[in-house]
Design a protein around this motif. Structure first.
Motif, PDB file in Angstrom:
ATOM      1  N   PRO A 167       0.838  -1.204   0.000  1.00 16.62           N
ATOM      2  CA  PRO A 167       0.000   0.000   0.000  1.00 16.62           C
ATOM      3  C   PRO A 167       0.876   1.257   0.000  1.00 16.62           C
ATOM      4  N   THR A 168       0.444   2.261  -0.725  1.00 19.91           N
ATOM      5  CA  THR A 168       1.277   3.445  -0.951  1.00 19.91           C
ATOM      6  C   THR A 168       1.803   4.053   0.336  1.00 19.91           C
ATOM      7  N   GLU A 169       0.964   4.109   1.373  1.00 19.82           N
ATOM      8  CA  GLU A 169       1.390   4.763   2.610  1.00 19.82           C
ATOM      9  C   GLU A 169       2.514   3.994   3.313  1.00 19.82           C
ATOM     10  N   LEU A 170       2.564   2.660   3.101  1.00 14.38           N
ATOM     11  CA  LEU A 170       3.666   1.876   3.658  1.00 14.38           C
ATOM     12  C   LEU A 170       4.865   1.896   2.721  1.00 14.38           C
ATOM     13  N   ARG A 171       4.606   1.802   1.447  1.00 14.38           N
ATOM     14  CA  ARG A 171       5.691   1.870   0.467  1.00 14.38           C
ATOM     15  C   ARG A 171       6.479   3.156   0.620  1.00 14.38           C
ATOM     16  N   ASP A 172       5.753   4.258   0.765  1.00 12.96           N
ATOM     17  CA  ASP A 172       6.381   5.578   0.827  1.00 12.96           C
ATOM     18  C   ASP A 172       6.648   6.038   2.253  1.00 12.96           C
ATOM     19  N   ARG A 173       6.465   5.170   3.219  1.00  9.72           N
ATOM     20  CA  ARG A 173       6.876   5.395   4.602  1.00  9.72           C
ATOM     21  C   ARG A 173       6.206   6.621   5.228  1.00  9.72           C
ATOM     22  N   HIS A 174       4.885   6.727   5.051  1.00  8.18           N
ATOM     23  CA  HIS A 174       4.158   7.788   5.734  1.00  8.18           C
ATOM     24  C   HIS A 174       4.223   7.521   7.240  1.00  8.18           C
ATOM     25  N   SER A 175       4.630   8.489   8.006  1.00  7.16           N
ATOM     26  CA  SER A 175       4.938   8.282   9.422  1.00  7.16           C
ATOM     27  C   SER A 175       3.744   7.761  10.214  1.00  7.16           C
ATOM     28  N   GLU A 176       2.552   8.300   9.969  1.00  8.15           N
ATOM     29  CA  GLU A 176       1.381   7.853  10.728  1.00  8.15           C
ATOM     30  C   GLU A 176       1.036   6.403  10.394  1.00  8.15           C
ATOM     31  N   ALA A 177       1.133   6.033   9.121  1.00  8.58           N
ATOM     32  CA  ALA A 177       0.825   4.663   8.717  1.00  8.58           C
ATOM     33  C   ALA A 177       1.834   3.684   9.310  1.00  8.58           C
ATOM     34  N   LEU A 178       3.108   4.064   9.306  1.00 14.06           N
ATOM     35  CA  LEU A 178       4.135   3.189   9.875  1.00 14.06           C
ATOM     36  C   LEU A 178       3.938   3.027  11.382  1.00 14.06           C
ATOM     37  N   ALA A 179       3.630   4.113  12.058  1.00 20.98           N
ATOM     38  CA  ALA A 179       3.421   4.040  13.505  1.00 20.98           C
ATOM     39  C   ALA A 179       2.222   3.150  13.844  1.00 20.98           C
ATOM     40  N   ALA A 180       1.142   3.279  13.071  1.00 19.77           N
ATOM     41  CA  ALA A 180      -0.042   2.455  13.321  1.00 19.77           C
ATOM     42  C   ALA A 180       0.256   0.989  13.059  1.00 19.77           C
ATOM     43  N   PHE A 181       0.974   0.706  11.991  1.00 18.98           N
ATOM     44  CA  PHE A 181       1.300  -0.684  11.685  1.00 18.98           C
ATOM     45  C   PHE A 181       2.241  -1.250  12.748  1.00 18.98           C
ATOM     46  N   ALA A 182       3.235  -0.481  13.144  1.00 20.08           N
ATOM     47  CA  ALA A 182       4.186  -0.960  14.147  1.00 20.08           C
ATOM     48  C   ALA A 182       3.479  -1.331  15.444  1.00 20.08           C
ATOM     49  N   GLU A 183       2.496  -0.539  15.833  1.00 14.03           N
ATOM     50  CA  GLU A 183       1.746  -0.839  17.061  1.00 14.03           C
ATOM     51  C   GLU A 183       0.921  -2.109  16.884  1.00 14.03           C
ATOM     52  N   LYS A 184       0.286  -2.257  15.729  1.00 15.48           N
ATOM     53  CA  LYS A 184      -0.542  -3.433  15.466  1.00 15.48           C
ATOM     54  C   LYS A 184       0.288  -4.713  15.423  1.00 15.48           C
ATOM     55  N   ALA A 185       1.501  -4.619  14.920  1.00 16.97           N
ATOM     56  CA  ALA A 185       2.335  -5.813  14.704  1.00 16.97           C
ATOM     57  C   ALA A 185       3.475  -5.900  15.704  1.00 16.97           C
ATOM     58  N   ASP A 186       3.277  -5.357  16.884  1.00 14.53           N
ATOM     59  CA  ASP A 186       4.376  -5.276  17.852  1.00 14.53           C
ATOM     60  C   ASP A 186       4.940  -6.656  18.208  1.00 14.53           C
ATOM     61  N   SER A 187       4.073  -7.650  18.411  1.00  9.58           N
ATOM     62  CA  SER A 187       4.572  -8.970  18.803  1.00  9.58           C
ATOM     63  C   SER A 187       5.377  -9.623  17.677  1.00  9.58           C
ATOM     64  N   SER A 188       4.959  -9.388  16.436  1.00 12.95           N
ATOM     65  CA  SER A 188       5.710  -9.944  15.308  1.00 12.95           C
ATOM     66  C   SER A 188       7.069  -9.273  15.188  1.00 12.95           C
ATOM     67  N   ARG A 189       7.116  -7.977  15.381  1.00  7.85           N
ATOM     68  CA  ARG A 189       8.402  -7.279  15.329  1.00  7.85           C
ATOM     69  C   ARG A 189       9.309  -7.751  16.458  1.00  7.85           C
ATOM     70  N   GLN A 190       8.707  -8.009  17.607  1.00  8.89           N
ATOM     71  CA  GLN A 190       9.491  -8.509  18.731  1.00  8.89           C
ATOM     72  C   GLN A 190      10.100  -9.871  18.399  1.00  8.89           C
ATOM     73  N   ARG A 191       9.331 -10.725  17.715  1.00 10.57           N
ATOM     74  CA  ARG A 191       9.847 -12.038  17.318  1.00 10.57           C
ATOM     75  C   ARG A 191      11.018 -11.889  16.340  1.00 10.57           C
ATOM     76  N   VAL A 192      10.897 -10.967  15.382  1.00  6.50           N
ATOM     77  CA  VAL A 192      11.968 -10.765  14.407  1.00  6.50           C
ATOM     78  C   VAL A 192      13.244 -10.297  15.098  1.00  6.50           C
ATOM     79  N   ARG A 193      13.107  -9.365  16.029  1.00 12.48           N
ATOM     80  CA  ARG A 193      14.288  -8.897  16.764  1.00 12.48           C
ATOM     81  C   ARG A 193      14.893 -10.026  17.588  1.00 12.48           C
ATOM     82  N   PHE A 194      14.044 -10.858  18.161  1.00 15.90           N
ATOM     83  CA  PHE A 194      14.521 -11.991  18.950  1.00 15.90           C
ATOM     84  C   PHE A 194      15.268 -12.990  18.069  1.00 15.90           C
ATOM     85  N   GLU A 195      14.748 -13.252  16.867  1.00 17.52           N
ATOM     86  CA  GLU A 195      15.436 -14.141  15.933  1.00 17.52           C
ATOM     87  C   GLU A 195      16.845 -13.635  15.642  1.00 17.52           C
ATOM     88  N   GLN A 196      16.963 -12.327  15.416  1.00 15.40           N
ATOM     89  CA  GLN A 196      18.282 -11.774  15.112  1.00 15.40           C
ATOM     90  C   GLN A 196      19.218 -11.863  16.317  1.00 15.40           C
TER      91      GLN A 196
END
Length: 497
Positions: A164-193
């Motif tokens: 979606p354009t707002e994620l492709r183009d890194r609109h700050s509000e869209a990224l912040a909303a997605f990051a909050e929604k996917a917090d557990s998945s991001r935590q898993r990715v950081r843990f994997e690394q």
């Protein structure tokens, strides 16, 4: 001539090395545990002192380590899940379910839940302290990478240009909303690394205890579909939609008579310079923490690179463009005076490229398979070698030495035999012996050559996208006396330290 400190003693003494990518190791639940330790033990018994790998980042579906999703991240497929049983993060039945890739992600999710639950109950436990230290040292890339991977998981099968354009183009509000929604998945990715880093460092320590050094590889270009390009569009030659305006490749050479159209986006070196090459310095710094020696793949692209217009699918439509050269390397060595670099100087190499390499005292590469064109001044022939350069029988892009030898015409095969003083009956050992006999301080042989395997074991064919990066080491076919034979040869030619 530029003076710089030498940050490694790997060229002060004659040594032998083996080229084997970790994906070649056998391992039901991953390779960075006992499987990798077994290989280190084999190297130690053989008198081998350097283990060279290919780039170790997470790959796309084509499995190419040269088209990674990140210039910093490690490939989570390497992580040995069985090691997590010892730390209580998984049990055996969960491990048995995690053999297949979807199951692996479930295992990581379970392990992450338990790890962070323990951290909440005991915030001062040692494992969590190490995790927080890792986060603090790596968040300059890890934060964006975790977001990038999580968005990919929410949009399977799509590259970031198709988001979606707002994620492709890194609109700050869209990224912040997605990051909050996917917090557990991001935590898993950081843990994997974090797990990758912990297991890699444990392996590196295990290798160092046996006097073995790890030799890594940095592709000069990065994949378009990567966290690096998505998060740093201003540093690449892209249009307003994120599409490349020009892409990388090479003109016709030994590997490909038609040239190669890689498709990687090219750097905007002026923008890179404007930021003090910080993106590259961070990239080099992360690799310094993983390896004792680092090869820059396609070093010649720093002097001049082959630019292909994005609208063309043909390498021959490209042209040479001046690279950042001396200014870039001076910035690298100002930041890291003892940066242990090797320059991959294969292919179409000009005098200017060699002058740049030599002015920074960088080791280059010779490949024995390239030597037999009938020219006695060919730099790949052993009588023309220099101590500072590395010698290989072949690389990951070559056929195995036996496969190469069997494909030669009769005249060239006779030349090879005559030069090596061999009948050719025991190939590839005459070539391995020639590499070990070379004056080059470091001689490296692919594992397939040490096993005497043919074309069926070839790891990669440049310019193709199928049946690459798949070969696996089978310990059942490793002769019981192989380590002793290698050690004897290393001793004969002064490569035992």
């Amino acid at each position: 001539m530029t003076e710089r400190a030498v940050g490694t003693d790997l060229f002060s003494t004659r040594r032998a090395g083996v080229l084997l990518h970790p994906t070649c190791l056998p391992g039901t639940w991953g390779v960075l545990g006992q499987s990798a330790r077994n290989f280190v033990d084999f190297l130690a018994s053989a008198g081998i002192r350097v283990w060279q790998t290919l780039p170790i980042g997470p790959t796309h579906s084509d499995l190419s380590p040269y088209q990674s999703l990140s210039a910093h991240a490690g490939n989570p497929d390497f992580i040995d899940l069985s090691e997590l049983i010892l730390s209580g993060l998984l049990d055996q039945h969960e491990l048995d379910d995690g053999v297949l890739k979807p199951g692996r992600q479930s295992c990581f999710e379970l392990a992450a839940q338990r790890f962070f639950a323990l951290a909440e109950a005991e915030p001062d436990n040692q494992g969590y302290r190490h995790y927080l230290e890792y986060r603090a040292e790596n968040d300059y890339w890890l934060d964006e990478f975790s977001l990038f991977i999580t968005i990919r998981e929410f949009h399977p099968g799509l590259n970031w240009l198709q988001w979606p354009t707002e994620l492709r183009d890194r609109h700050s509000e869209a990224l912040a909303a997605f990051a909050e929604k996917a917090d557990s998945s991001r935590q898993r990715v950081r843990f994997e690394q974090f797990l990758f880093y912990q297991q890699w460092q444990a392996l590196r320590h295990y290798a160092h205890e046996r006097d073995i050094r790890l030799f890594g590889d940095i592709p000069i270009f990065v994949a378009h579909d990567s966290a690096d390009v998505w998060a740093n569009r201003h540093l690449f030659k892209l249009d307003s939609q994120g599409q490349s305006t020009a892409v990388a490749g090479v003109p016709p050479d030994y590997f490909s008579p038609d040239g190669q159209h890689w498709g990687n986006p090219l750097y905007d070196w002026e923008a890179m310079a404007g930021e003090g090459y910080e993106w590259w310095l961070q990239r080099l710094d992360s690799q310094r923490h993983l390896f004792d020696l680092i090869r820059i793949d396609h070093f010649r692209g720093l002097e001049a690179y082959w630019e292909i217009p994005a609208e063309s699918g043909l390498s021959r439509d490209g042209y040479w463009v001046a690279g950042p050269g001396r200014e870039f390397l001076e910035a690298c060595f100002r930041a890291f005076p003892e940066l242990p670099l090797v320059a991959e100087n294969l292919g179409v190499i000009s005098d200017e490229v060699e002058e740049l390499r030599r002015s920074f005292h960088l080791p280059g590469m010779t490949v024995l398979q390239f030597g037999f064109d009938g020219n006695p001044r060919n730099p790949h022939l052993t009588h023309n070698h220099e101590p500072i350069n590395l010698v290989y029988t072949g690389t990951h892009d070559n056929d195995t030495t036996l496969g190469w030898y069997e494909s030669l015409d009769d005249r060239t095969r006779h030349y090879v035999n005559h030069y090596l003083g061999s009948s050719g009956e025991n190939m590839p050992w005459p070539m391995i012996q020639a590499a070990f006999r070379s004056v080059s301080s470091l001689a490296i042989v692919p594992m397939q050559d040490l096993l005497g395997l043919g074309t069926e074991a070839r790891f990669n064919t440049p310019g193709t996208i199928e049946n690459n990066w798949l070969w696996k080491l089978d310990w059942q076919v490793v002769p019981s006396g192989l380590a002793g034979s290698i050690r004897e040869l290393a001793g004969l030619y002064g490569r035992l330290t």
